[in-house]
Design an enzyme around this catalytic site. Structure first.
Site, PDB file in Angstrom:
ATOM      1  N   ASP A   1       0.834  -1.194   0.000  1.00  0.00           N
ATOM      2  CA  ASP A   1       0.000   0.000   0.000  1.00  0.00           C
ATOM      3  C   ASP A   1       0.877   1.255   0.000  1.00  0.00           C
ATOM      4  OD1 ASP A   1      -2.744   1.266   0.538  1.00  0.00           O
ATOM      5  OD2 ASP A   1      -1.569   2.066   2.200  1.00  0.00           O
TER       6      ASP A   1
ATOM      7  N   GLU B   1       1.546  -0.524  -4.957  1.00  0.00           N
ATOM      8  CA  GLU B   1       0.563   0.479  -5.354  1.00  0.00           C
ATOM      9  C   GLU B   1       1.265   1.802  -5.646  1.00  0.00           C
ATOM     10  OE1 GLU B   1      -3.109   3.274  -4.075  1.00  0.00           O
ATOM     11  OE2 GLU B   1      -1.443   2.827  -2.742  1.00  0.00           O
TER      12      GLU B   1
END
Ligand code: QV4
Ligand code: CA
Length: 500
Positions: free
Chosen positions: A210, A247
């Site tokens: 993330d 990401e």
């Protein structure tokens, strides 16, 4: 003799280092499987059952699960509270450590791998009386998270990210007020590694990283290099590296580029999500899909992690805006998903959502707090507030299609000069799309052996019958292909295993 010894060692060294570097690009899927699904906000026990009852049998390769570590409890329980860590204890609304471990074991047993959404760019933002899902307390205002423990010294100085043209700010300042960890500190690296290596010991196959864009590539490299090899118990080969997909949102025009991360692992290709949505929403003609891939500005196929929508951009967070297709535009969404899955480009992920009306709304609950389990209908679909795109026939059958045509190329591309297209995958599969306001009804080359095939979009094989449209392929490989403009689906797909 000496010369051969040296060259032998140099050879082994090169082999070893390139193996190391390449390994984290490998999803570690069980043989014959190609596609993962994000079971957004599902509970561990429900995922375990889903692996056994549906994902394994339908050929899914893996599940991306929601963040597994303790997060802050936010009133009204928005989905995004899970992106605000309080500690690395494995207790969330999805379940506890034992339930997590049990899920990983049961899914691995039926050939379905587990990927954890790993949040380690930051910790929870300011909130009075901060308390986590495992009961830990914290004081984000003073950057104190005793259940890790992290204290002020483990974070970057406070500053806000408001200029994405400044790469230093993107890495060293706070994303929407989330306290920004300094991953160059050995204490921080060690805590992150304890967390990730514990998950590896429990049998996971890799990580979604993330907010990778908000961390320095050099720090990430140190962390990735110190990850343990995968646990061999669930059947991973000795020396397997965890799959890393990062990401990084890069639609162009910002300081931080996706290319800075491709040496470290696979990278999310948000341009794929925005482009496929734009095309199937009618903003671009289907015929241009003929060179789908790097010609569209995408990363090379083996570096590109692709999807139609994700948990952010389906609700206006993250990137892509109004181009993004979601379950709310079901016909076009299924066509875009079918195109992604029929085309060899990239490493695909299917999104599986819960229904929502506002962007903060969390998953269905039984009492406002505890997540409710999905319920299932006779036609495989879900109810109880769960959308379950992965249980839509048009999507799971195309996951099967991708498995069956794996290793073949696109060939015999056909288009009508605008919004009707078709192509073969070697001589194993054929697919056609109609995204315009008139019927497609013409003779096309399917590349398949003569016979009668069942279209897996409008139906599927049931014994010796087809519950949808049938396609009769002649000895020259040609067949009449029909997709009427007013049909429920704007795609048609047949493959060697859908032959009647
Ligand atoms: C609010 C204000 C801020 C203020 C802050 C002060 O808006 O201006 O600075 O208070 O405390 C939630 C709220 C947000 C709130 C914040 C902090 O929505 O309004 O800030 O909490 O309390 C998810 C959600 C965010 C959510 C966050 C944390 O999308 O809305 O913020 O979780 O709970 C960029 C990044 C990319 C990111 C994407 C959304 O480059 O990395 O934005 N995507 C990932 C995840 C995403 C997640 C995060 C990153 C953060 O996919 O789901 O954000 O972990 O493009
Ligand atoms: Ca950062």
């Amino acid at each position: 003799m000496i010369v051969t010894k040296i060259s032998c060692c140099v050879f082994l060294f090169l082999l070893g280092s390139s193996y190391q570097a390449n390994a984290q690009f490998n999803p570690n899927y069980a043989s014959g499987r190609t596609t993962m699904v994000h079971l957004f906000e599902w509970k561990w026990n429900d995922i375990a059952t889903e692996c056994e009852n549906f994902l394994g049998p339908k050929g899914y390769a893996g599940v991306q699960v929601s963040p597994v570590n303790e997060n802050i409890v936010v009133p009204n329980r928005p989905w995004w509270e899970r992106y605000q860590p309080i500690s690395y204890l494995l207790t969330t609304r999805s379940g506890n450590e034992q339930q997590f471990a049990n899920m990983v074991r049961r899914c691995n047993n039926v050939g379905v791998r587990i990927y954890v959404d790993a949040v380690f760019n930051h910790m929870a933002a300011d909130r009075a009386n901060a308390r986590g899902t495992a009961g830990s307390t914290a004081n984000p205002g003073s950057k104190s998270y005793p259940a890790v423990p992290y204290s002020n010294a483990d974070f970057h100085a406070t500053c806000a990210i408001n200029n994405y043209n400044d790469g230093n700010q993107v890495r060293n300042c706070e994303l929407v007020g989330l306290k920004d960890l300094d991953q160059s500190k050995s204490w921080v690296q060690d805590r992150i590694l304890d967390f990730l290596n514990k998950l590896i010991s429990l049998g996971v196959a890799g990580f979604r990283v993330d907010a990778a864009k908000h961390m320095w590539p050099a720090d990430l490299k140190n962390i990735y290099n110190r990850l343990n090899n995968l646990n061999t118990q669930p059947g991973f080969a000795v020396g397997s590296r965890p799959f890393i997909y990062q990401e990084v949102i890069d639609l162009g025009g910002e300081a931080v580029s996706k290319h800075e991360y491709t040496g470290l692992g696979v990278v999310t290709e948000f341009l794929h999500s925005a482009s496929i949505g734009k095309v199937f929403r009618g903003g671009d003609q289907l015929r241009w899909l003929t060179n789908w891939g790097t010609a569209w500005g995408f990363l090379p196929s083996t570096s590109a992690f692709v999807f139609v929508d994700n948990h952010d951009n389906q609700r206006g967070h993250g990137a892509g805006g109004s181009d993004i297709l979601t379950y709310k535009n079901a016909k076009q969404y299924k066509m875009a998903s079918a195109f992604m899955l029929s085309h060899p480009f990239g490493i695909p992920r299917v999104m599986s959502s819960f229904a929502f009306d506002n962007t903060d709304q969390g998953p269905p609950t039984t009492d406002g707090n505890n997540i409710a389990s999905p319920t299932f209908n006779a036609d495989n679909s879900c109810s109880g507030g769960w959308i379950c795109e992965h249980r839509w026939r048009q999507i799971y059958n195309m996951v099967g299609f991708r498995n069956i045509v794996s290793g073949t190329n696109v060939q015999n591309w056909w288009d009508n000069g605008s919004n009707q297209i078709a192509f073969c995958r070697g001589n194993r599969g054929f697919v056609a799309f109609n995204n315009q306001n008139n019927d497609l009804n013409t003779s096309l080359q399917t590349c398949l052996p003569a016979g009668t095939y069942c279209d897996i979009i409008s139906g599927e094989k049931s014994g010796s019958r087809c519950t949808g449209k049938s396609v009769v392929v002649g000895s020259d490989g040609r067949a009449n292909i029909s997709i009427r403009q007013n049909e429920n689906d704007g795609a048609l797909a047949i493959h060697v295993a859908s032959k009647l």
